[in-house]
Write an enzyme that holds these catalytic residues in place. Sequence first.
Site, mmCIF file in Angstrom:
data_model
loop_
_atom_site.group_PDB
_atom_site.id
_atom_site.type_symbol
_atom_site.label_atom_id
_atom_site.label_comp_id
_atom_site.label_asym_id
_atom_site.label_seq_id
_atom_site.Cartn_x
_atom_site.Cartn_y
_atom_site.Cartn_z
ATOM 1 C CB CYS A 1 19.823 54.140 42.240
ATOM 2 S SG CYS A 1 20.090 52.738 41.136
ATOM 3 C CG HIS B 1 23.275 54.495 44.622
ATOM 4 N ND1 HIS B 1 22.796 53.218 44.854
ATOM 5 C CD2 HIS B 1 23.412 54.601 43.268
ATOM 6 C CE1 HIS B 1 22.641 52.595 43.705
ATOM 7 N NE2 HIS B 1 23.012 53.410 42.731
ATOM 8 C CG ASN C 1 23.620 49.798 41.498
ATOM 9 O OD1 ASN C 1 22.755 49.861 42.359
ATOM 10 N ND2 ASN C 1 23.712 50.672 40.509
#
Length: 337
Positions: free
Chosen positions: A119, A260, A290
């Site tokens: 990520c 993020h 996500n």
Amino acid sequence: MAGQSPPVLGVGLIGSGSAQAAQVISNDQLSQRVDTNDEWIRTRTGIGRRRVSTADQTLVDLAAEAGRSALTMAGRSPQDLDLILLATSTPDDLFGSAPRVQAELGATNAVAFDLTAACSGFLFALVTAAQYLRTGAMRRALVIGADQLSRFVDWDDRRSCVLFGDGAGAVVLEASDEDGLLGFLLHSDGARGAVLNLPANDTSAPLIAGAEHRAGGYRPIVMNGQEVYKFAVREVPAVLQSLLKRCDVSADQLDWLLLHQANQRILDAVADRLSVPGAKVLSNLAAYGNTSAATIPLMLDEAVRDGRVSSGDLLASSGFGAGLSWGAALLRWQGPT
């Protein structure tokens, strides 16, 4: 003069693009498979739906679409590129998907390779690409964050299957007199990596008499959600505060906080610790979930195209996730609005 160091060039962020997976899966639809509901998911994550790729929609498809869109915004052709960096943990080909993206775009002058940092991948790739431009070795780069974590989710585990989606985002970088990457800090801590990983299969199979081998493939994502949350709300504000201090910028000078997109609770906690008002926190978690390395460029592209982010805006960005890896970058958007 002989022996003189070459000038350090600025790096302009001049175009963005994104691509979404074809299928939209709402919380209500997901509750038909696992014991969950819309209220439970929204209150704990902020996610309302996520996008999942179809069987024939590849990672290269998403990455190339996002890259093509970013080039169009920047007013550059694929042949203008010297470098393509693809941040992904889910390549179509384990040997690397960036060269295939290069071929799809027709970027015949660009070297292309993958970078894996989960990520944090897009932020790490952005910083990496910028170094090639700063030295004058290259002029233009396309940085793509793309992932299809739906391929590695246990869709019967309600703790993790509600979180992830597929997508891609991209940014075009160009050597410039005006710098759009004002500073960065990057960190890794493998000692804590077990709280979030996507492990290889550990099953063995006979090879010949007296020898065996480990079969290829991976198990589903393994995550300790509580530990990941504690990691994020501790390390992300700290790295952002350190970066702002290094760059002599105060939080109230920021136009946007671009994090993020992991969990709305994390976004809110980071903003609170930095004293950044919620109106300055960019979030599209409700629509996409996500998307791993794609979240930051996908969110940036959405905010540029809907007019929230304008040329000259100052953004503090942070990526964080498996590794454990995390980092921050102070960015000035220089593309069209």
